[in-house]
Design an enzyme around this catalytic site. Structure first.
Site, PDB file in Angstrom:
ATOM      1  N   GLU A 292      29.706  10.942  17.579  1.00 43.67           N
ATOM      2  CA  GLU A 292      29.370   9.530  17.362  1.00 43.67           C
ATOM      3  C   GLU A 292      27.963   9.191  17.856  1.00 43.67           C
ATOM      4  O   GLU A 292      27.718   8.120  18.383  1.00 43.67           O
ATOM      5  CB  GLU A 292      30.411   8.604  17.982  1.00 43.67           C
ATOM      6  CG  GLU A 292      31.746   8.642  17.245  1.00 43.67           C
ATOM      7  CD  GLU A 292      32.639   7.453  17.538  1.00 43.67           C
ATOM      8  OE1 GLU A 292      32.164   6.446  18.123  1.00 43.67           O
ATOM      9  OE2 GLU A 292      33.833   7.515  17.177  1.00 43.67           O
ATOM     10  N   HIS A 566      35.441   7.284  25.925  1.00 52.17           N
ATOM     11  CA  HIS A 566      36.137   8.563  25.972  1.00 52.17           C
ATOM     12  C   HIS A 566      35.857   9.256  27.301  1.00 52.17           C
ATOM     13  O   HIS A 566      34.839   8.985  27.953  1.00 52.17           O
ATOM     14  CB  HIS A 566      35.681   9.496  24.840  1.00 52.17           C
ATOM     15  CG  HIS A 566      36.197   9.116  23.487  1.00 52.17           C
ATOM     16  ND1 HIS A 566      37.029   9.938  22.743  1.00 52.17           N
ATOM     17  CD2 HIS A 566      36.008   8.007  22.729  1.00 52.17           C
ATOM     18  CE1 HIS A 566      37.320   9.359  21.606  1.00 52.17           C
ATOM     19  NE2 HIS A 566      36.707   8.183  21.570  1.00 52.17           N
TER      20      HIS A 566
END
Length: 584
Positions: A292, A566
């Protein structure tokens, strides 16, 4: 053959592409700010309440008007730039390559196999959510450019630490301790490491956000510390200045096969797998995979931060516009988000785009990046190489069929890449697959993916079987609304939360039910783990037959607290070559 740095075949095409993107960028930035000014993170909302700021509605009102006018004013130029930019994607190689010449050049080579017939390799994977600022805010993360700079400095701070091994002198048990939370002064040692670099310790996010420069990184080596230990007494922490320069991390020594007296914190061993929850990235990570990293400016900031440590970086990975060209397939507004940094030279690289994306995921060119790296030579002067693959699978819940199709493609593409690039006169010492798979090993909704045949080829150190995690594992997907709460807003706080089940269940995303059916989690007598969707897998069947692999350490890393949603993961492998093997 060395990779070409530019993704374009010549300077003329690259120049036209740069002009086209320069015309598009202002309009894109104004649109980004137009959306961002209307969307706040929970941290910004809390700060406004604490400061009793009542001007926010006016800021939104006037900011929206100003950015909308600027967006309209620059739209004609953006359209002209698009006409230049879009056709050139047909001749663009699907990644940019940065090569940094390190000094001395020998630092790019690992001489462990040549000198001793064995070596240790570190890998790490992290999803960073570096979308354009307006879109990142929908994940409760803002300030994409500042986060990119801070993340790069965090990673450098962690990976360039000296690798410290502490041998415990005990008549009944002894082990090797590896305090991942320590930053010790350097010293001379004959132990060889994959790299010999060390950075000065940085303070936490406040200082990292404000600095973008890089100082020199002096050389460092592994360190050995001998600690006398009596199994009848608790270990002493009377000399924190000797063992740990950070007072907030005193006593957090990690260990492998350690005595029972030292099992309270740090590296632990269960099921023959050493593991830890670490507030710093593991020392000497050789290959780093990031997901990402969609924003081009953020990717460049990461390159600038990591290039003193990683001499070979692949970024802006993926395709744009209609692919294949002139087709009616979905238009790709974003690249794959994959970003790979390696200490070792990249010999070959290949990218494949998933053709079956749906919904919002179809706007990004998610896929698989495979690379072959040159590690060094063995004792018979044969080249030693490794294969590393990174991917980011389909995200929406309830669409396991798409992810299974993508896993099928990943398996085929990795096999094809290795078959095309493997040479008979070289030794393969690792074959690793990592990334954000967007499914876990505990949700009933992910049962299709949990039983995929990929897990029969590649080993997951955290997995006990389909739908069952090992009891020491922790989830890696954080609950976005609670990213800035006190229990998770600093690395040491998030570390403590992940280590305690009663806290972990409040901040890690829970398993996903299947079609609303009743679901009891966890099973009786099992710990609450949560969704682990970030993986590092390795395969032993594809490496050279005379090589043997052992897991040295599995890490769950909390250093990026507040910077992403995350928990990064790390894996260190020991690879040993049988002495006196015959050439194949």
């Amino acid at each position: 053959m060395a990779l070409r740095e530019s993704p374009f075949p010549n300077c003329f095409v690259a120049g036209i592409h740069a002009v086209g993107w320069a015309l598009i960028l202002p309009c894109f930035l104004f649109l980004d700010r137009l959306i961002a000014v209307c969307k706040s993170t929970t941290l910004e909302q809390t700060q406004r309440l604490e400061q009793e700021c009542y001007l926010y509605p006016l800021q939104v009102f006037f900011g929206s008007i100003i950015f909308f006018i600027l967006f309209l004013a620059t739209a004609p130029l953006a359209f002209l730039g698009f006409l230049l930019w879009a056709p050139l994607q047909a001749c663009r190689r699907p990644f940019c390559y940065h090569r940094e010449t390190l000094s001395p050049p020998e630092r790019e080579m690992h001489r462990g196999f040549e000198l001793e017939g064995k070596a240790s390799f570190g890998f790490a994977s992290a999803n960073l959510c570096l979308l354009p600022d307006s879109l990142a805010r929908f994940n409760n993360l803002g300030q994409t450019q500042h986060r990119a700079t801070a993340i790069g400095q965090c990673i450098v701070q962690g990976v360039v630490r000296p690798h410290i091994r502490i041998f415990v002198d005990s008549p009944s048990s002894c082990g090797t301790l590896s305090p991942s939370n320590s930053i010790l002064p350097t010293g001379n040692s004959s132990t060889y490491g994959a790299t010999d670099r060390q950075a000065q310790p940085l303070s936490h996010h406040s200082e990292r956000d404000s600095a973008e420069g890089h100082g020199p990184i002096p050389s460092t080596n592994s360190h050995v510390v001998c600690v006398p230990c009596d199994d009848t007494k608790e270990p002493s922490t009377e000399s924190p200045s000797t063992l740990n320069s950070n007072p907030n991390q005193q006593g957090q020594m990690s260990h492998r096969s350690a005595p029972r007296a030292l099992l309270s914190q740090g590296l632990r061993q269960q099921d023959d797998i050493p593991w830890e929850v670490s507030s710093l990235f593991p020392a000497n990570v050789d290959i780093l995979c990031l997901e990402e990293v969609f924003d081009k400016r953020a990717a460049q900031k990461l390159v600038n931060a990591l290039r003193p440590v990683y001499g070979h970086i692949l970024y802006d990975v993926g395709v744009y516009a209609c692919q294949p060209p002139c087709s009616c397939s979905s238009f790709k507004f974003f690249n794959s988000g994959l970003f790979l940094a390696s200490r070792f030279p990249v010999l070959e690289a290949q990218y494949h785009c998933f053709p079956n994306g749906r919904g919002e995921d179809a706007l990004a060119a998610k896929g698989l990046l495979s690379v072959k790296v040159l590690i060094g030579q063995n004792q018979k002067q044969k080249n030693v190489v490794g294969y590393f693959n990174c991917t980011h699978l389909h995200a929406p819940e309830g669409e396991g069929e798409i992810r299974c199709e993508q896993l099928n493609m990943v398996t085929k593409w990795m096999g094809d890449f290795q078959a095309a690039n493997r040479l008979p006169d070289e030794d393969v010492v690792f074959d690793v697959l990592c990334g954000d798979f967007n499914f876990d090993n505990c949700s009933p909704d992910d049962s299709l993916e949990q039983n995929h045949c990929l897990f029969q080829e590649y080993r997951d150190p955290c997995r006990a079987g389909p739908g069952k995690e090992k009891p020491w594992v922790t989830g890696t997907l954080l609950e976005q609304p609670t990213l800035y709460e006190d229990d998770v807003n600093r690395p040491e706080h998030l570390q403590r939360t992940l280590e305690r089940e009663e806290l972990r269940k409040h901040y890690i995303s829970p398993p996903v039910r299947k079609d609303g059916s009743p679901f009891v989690y966890p099973d009786a007598g099992q710990p609450w783990i949560g969704r682990r969707i970030d993986y590092i897998l390795f395969r032993e069947s594809s490496i050279s037959k005379h090589c043997r692999t052992e897991i040295e350490e599995v890490s769950f890393i909390t250093q990026l607290a507040c910077l992403t949603d995350h928990v990064p993961v790390g894996l260190k492998l020991n690879v040993m070559m049988e002495s006196g093997h015959t050439d194949e």
